[in-house]
Design a protein around this motif. Structure first.
Motif, PDB file in Angstrom:
ATOM      1  N   UNK A 312       1.776  33.997 -22.068  1.00  0.00           N
ATOM      2  CA  UNK A 312       3.146  33.531 -21.877  1.00  0.00           C
ATOM      3  C   UNK A 312       3.170  32.134 -21.276  1.00  0.00           C
ATOM      4  N   UNK A 313       2.279  31.893 -20.297  1.00  0.00           N
ATOM      5  CA  UNK A 313       2.232  30.575 -19.668  1.00  0.00           C
ATOM      6  C   UNK A 313       1.892  29.495 -20.689  1.00  0.00           C
ATOM      7  N   UNK A 314       0.892  29.768 -21.538  1.00  0.00           N
ATOM      8  CA  UNK A 314       0.509  28.790 -22.564  1.00  0.00           C
ATOM      9  C   UNK A 314       1.649  28.597 -23.564  1.00  0.00           C
ATOM     10  N   UNK A 315       2.283  29.715 -23.979  1.00  0.00           N
ATOM     11  CA  UNK A 315       3.395  29.606 -24.916  1.00  0.00           C
ATOM     12  C   UNK A 315       4.557  28.827 -24.315  1.00  0.00           C
ATOM     13  N   UNK A 316       4.787  29.011 -23.005  1.00  0.00           N
ATOM     14  CA  UNK A 316       5.859  28.262 -22.341  1.00  0.00           C
ATOM     15  C   UNK A 316       5.535  26.772 -22.313  1.00  0.00           C
ATOM     16  N   UNK A 317       4.278  26.428 -22.026  1.00  0.00           N
ATOM     17  CA  UNK A 317       3.891  25.017 -22.048  1.00  0.00           C
ATOM     18  C   UNK A 317       4.075  24.423 -23.446  1.00  0.00           C
ATOM     19  N   UNK A 318       3.702  25.178 -24.474  1.00  0.00           N
ATOM     20  CA  UNK A 318       3.886  24.710 -25.849  1.00  0.00           C
ATOM     21  C   UNK A 318       5.365  24.486 -26.136  1.00  0.00           C
ATOM     22  N   UNK A 319       6.214  25.398 -25.650  1.00  0.00           N
ATOM     23  CA  UNK A 319       7.645  25.252 -25.886  1.00  0.00           C
ATOM     24  C   UNK A 319       8.201  24.021 -25.182  1.00  0.00           C
ATOM     25  N   UNK A 320       7.698  23.737 -23.986  1.00  0.00           N
ATOM     26  CA  UNK A 320       8.127  22.529 -23.268  1.00  0.00           C
ATOM     27  C   UNK A 320       7.735  21.283 -24.062  1.00  0.00           C
ATOM     28  N   UNK A 321       6.509  21.271 -24.565  1.00  0.00           N
ATOM     29  CA  UNK A 321       6.051  20.127 -25.375  1.00  0.00           C
ATOM     30  C   UNK A 321       6.911  19.989 -26.628  1.00  0.00           C
ATOM     31  N   UNK A 322       7.221  21.109 -27.271  1.00  0.00           N
ATOM     32  CA  UNK A 322       8.080  21.061 -28.460  1.00  0.00           C
ATOM     33  C   UNK A 322       9.447  20.485 -28.129  1.00  0.00           C
TER      34      UNK A 322
END
Length: 701
Positions: A312-322
């Protein structure tokens, strides 16, 4: 056939063992790499990494879930980050149990724990050995053991709400491949797609209260002003949400019989509740009870697997970058309309679109495996992104693709549940796109009203480009005042004929901000509500003309105002617009019908709102372009809702084909009757007429 089945189970079991061994080996390899990279971490012998990895696996699979039952609040209130402090402490304990392993401090232990969990999570995802497979297998054994006992139960129903998703966008997303699960269901004939028409207040508060409780009377917006209490009600405020539910619940909500509410504004009288706003302040002394599923339904099932936190943490970081990338792309391409998307928003988006979504889905899976009769949950991510990006921009469609995957996941879980389940997808409203009112016209609607009522609103902060356009907008508005339309001229003539003049009104002080002395304005998407606090009850058109002679003429002539509702002492409720008016009591139209572009149900929906006890003195609806179906929201949104006009009024309903067709559905209360009818059709008992039970609160919002 029995032998084939046994062989198949053995083959699948062998694959799982092989995958687990591979994960074990890769985690051991990661420990060797960490030994080289970290100065505070040392392993002396070749045998220590595999032993350490084995013990960490036992800690994660056996000990960690037991620890989490006690330490869940740490994970709950830190969205999983705090759980890694506990895992780091566990890694320190393992280092003491394995001779020759040295870990300098807790910080190093946390890094080692995160590294091993990350390798395990990535490897499991690549091998499809994710939390679904392991969790579903364990739960499936329990479910099969209960299946014979529960065989006589009627099918359960999962109502999954995609917040803000209009039926027009669903059709295009299905056609263009952005929602493949929906497309597969529709193409295969298992589901059908229908449209439902929202209330005038096309927003989550009114819609969800109507859907879950069968009653949304007097809910005027996501926020609205109540003159008798001098208080602005806000659906997203826990105390106000609890008060709204108290007013509308009769104990027989949609979820009253063995139901669960996940991620909603209101409980629907469910006894299993988590992440539900109205349940946050429900502390009822001796009547307070925890759910049998324990504190934090969804949280526990999700954080019981340490890899989920990393994922979830990695997916959240990816979403922030997106989000940052999408914002920059919009700015560089000068995409319009657009709004500012910096500050805290990228993090709020990731929290809504990734963290909360995963926890809510995990809670629904728990509910299904527990055999609960009916579940209602809200996925908010598309609505959040649609507000800031637009209703069909590429990043909003990416959110839909991710949500569509969750429907497939729930379909998998349903195969292992102790009862058959139907999955119903629906929305609470759609979104109508357009330039935000303040950006388009240089000032927000509350400043317009305040200025016309003699107030001195503060200046609007704008960029240099917006400021340059502001003076042009002011010139356009000045020209519009000079070349007033027929309704504005009629209103001015009435005022001049009666000798009305603006009075001097002394300022008042209260809990609510006034835009001018005695004037309160509250915005809710495409609706803005004006109340005159110096008068009790509803202030009539004739009084408004007398005290504020320029207010109504200027509003109906404003390029961003579609129509406004006022109450006349002579004619009752009246809808005013630039080129015509409509008297709702008699449906007499003078000039052009102001509701022509707002759908066939507009008059009835406005009539109903006029009857509400807290209906404001003036209700303003934004102007809709009938060709592009764009409108300027009174809040700083690209895609918005809350009023009449365009896609915001057209929700969707994707339902199993074996259920009766809903027919024409107008309003959330009518949709409640459809959903209740489906439950009855499937054999669910109707709740008794009794006070709502004390909710078993599983979590806070």
């Amino acid at each position: 056939m029995t032998g084939d089945g046994t062989g198949g189970r053995l083959l699948r079991g062998g694959r799982v063992v092989a995958r687990v061994l591979l994960v074990w080996a890769l985690v051991a390899g990661a420990l060797v790499l960490l030994d080289d990279l970290l100065t505070g971490f040392r392993m002396a012998g070749w045998w220590q990494p595999p032993v350490f990895a084995l013990l960490f696996g036992v800690l994660s699979a056996v000990v960690w879930p037991l620890v989490l039952r006690v330490a869940l609040p740490v994970a709950l209130f830190t969205l999983g980050v705090g759980s890694y402090l506990l895992l780091g402490a566990g890694v320190l304990a393992i280092s003491l149990a394995v001779p020759g392993v040295e870990i300098a401090n807790l910080r190093t232990g946390v890094v080692v724990a995160v590294g091993m969990a990350l390798v395990g999570a990535v490897t499991s995802s690549v091998l499809a050995l994710d939390e679904d497979e392991l969790f579903f297998r364990r739960a499936g054994r329990r479910a099969r053991a209960r299946a014979e006992h529960d065989a006589e139960q009627p099918p359960g129903v999962i109502f999954l709400q995609v917040d803000g998703l209009g039926v027009d966008t669903v059709r295009r997303a299905v056609r263009d491949g952005d929602m493949p699960t929906f497309a597969r269901w529709l193409a295969g004939g298992s589901h059908r797609l229908a449209e439902w028409h929202c209330d005038w207040s096309s927003q989550t508060g009114a819609s969800v209260c109507g859907i879950l409780h069968g009653n949304n009377e007097d809910i005027l917006g996501f926020r609205w002003y109540e003159k008798d209490r001098d208080h602005v009600m806000a659906c997203a405020h826990p105390g106000d949400a609890a008060e709204i539910e108290r007013r509308h619940s009769d104990g027989r909500g949609l979820l009253a019989v063995n139901g669960a509410s996940r991620g909603n504004l209101f409980t629907g009288d469910a006894e299993h509740v988590s992440l539900t706003m109205s349940a946050v302040p429900v502390v009822r002394g001796s009547r307070w009870r925890r759910s049998r599923d324990g504190l934090g339904a969804g949280y526990y099932a999700y954080f019981a697997n340490p890899g989920n936190g990393v994922r979830t943490f990695v997916a959240a970081l990816v979403d922030i970058v997106r989000e940052v990338s999408a914002s920059v792309r919009q700015w560089r391409a000068d995409v319009r309309p657009r709004v500012a998307r910096g500050g805290f928003y990228p993090f709020a988006r990731a929290a809504t679109n990734v963290v909360v979504r995963d926890i809510v889905i995990s809670a629904i899976v728990e509910d299904m495996l527990a055999g609960r009769a009916v579940v209602y949950a809200d996925l908010l991510g598309y609505d959040e992104v649609g507000h800031h990006s637009g209703i069909e921009r590429f990043d909003a469609l990416a959110v839909l693709r991710a949500m569509d995957q969750q429907f497939g996941r729930l379909q998998r879980a349903a195969q292992l549940a102790p009862r058959r389940y139907h999955v119903v997808a629906l929305s609470d409203h759609g979104l109508t796109q357009g330039w935000a009112f303040a950006d388009r016209f240089g000032e927000p609607i509350e400043h317009v009203v305040g200025r016309l009522c003699g107030g001195e609103p503060p200046p609007v902060r704008r960029s240099s480009r917006q400021a340059a356009e502001g003076w042009q907008v002011g010139a356009v508005l000045a020209e519009a005042t000079d070349s007033a339309g027929p309704i504005a001229r009629r209103l001015r003539a009435r005022v001049e004929g009666s000798g009305g003049r603006p009075p001097v009104v002394e300022g008042t002080h209260g809990a609510v901000t006034r835009v001018a002395p005695g004037v309160v304005v509250v915005d809710s998407g495409h609706v803005s509500m004006v109340s005159f606090t110096e008068h009790e009850g509803r202030v009539e058109l004739e009084t408004i003309e007398l005290e504020y002679p320029e207010l109504l003429p200027s509003l109906v002539d404003h390029a961003g105002v579609g129509f406004l509702l006022v109450r006349s002492a002579e004619f009752g409720p009246v809808v005013l617009a630039r080129d015509g008016l409509r008297r709702l009591a008699t449906d007499v139209v003078i000039g052009e019908d102001p509701l022509t572009d707002y759908g066939p149900h507009a008059a009835d929906l406005i009539r109903r709102t006029d009857s509400f006890a807290h209906c404001p003195d003036i209700v303003i609806n934004s102007r809709l372009d009938p060709v592009t179906e764009e409108a300027s929201a009174f809040e700083p949104h690209v895609g918005s809702h809350g009023g009449l006009g365009g896609p915001q009024s057209r929700g969707f309903l994707l339902y199993p084909a074996e259920l009766p067709a809903p027919g024409q559905v107008v309003g959330a209360e009518a949709l409640h009757r459809v959903l209740r009818g489906w439950l009855t059709h499937l054999g669910h008992p109707r709740p008794h007429a009794e006070p709502a039970p004390a909710q078993r609160v599983d979590s806070s919002a």
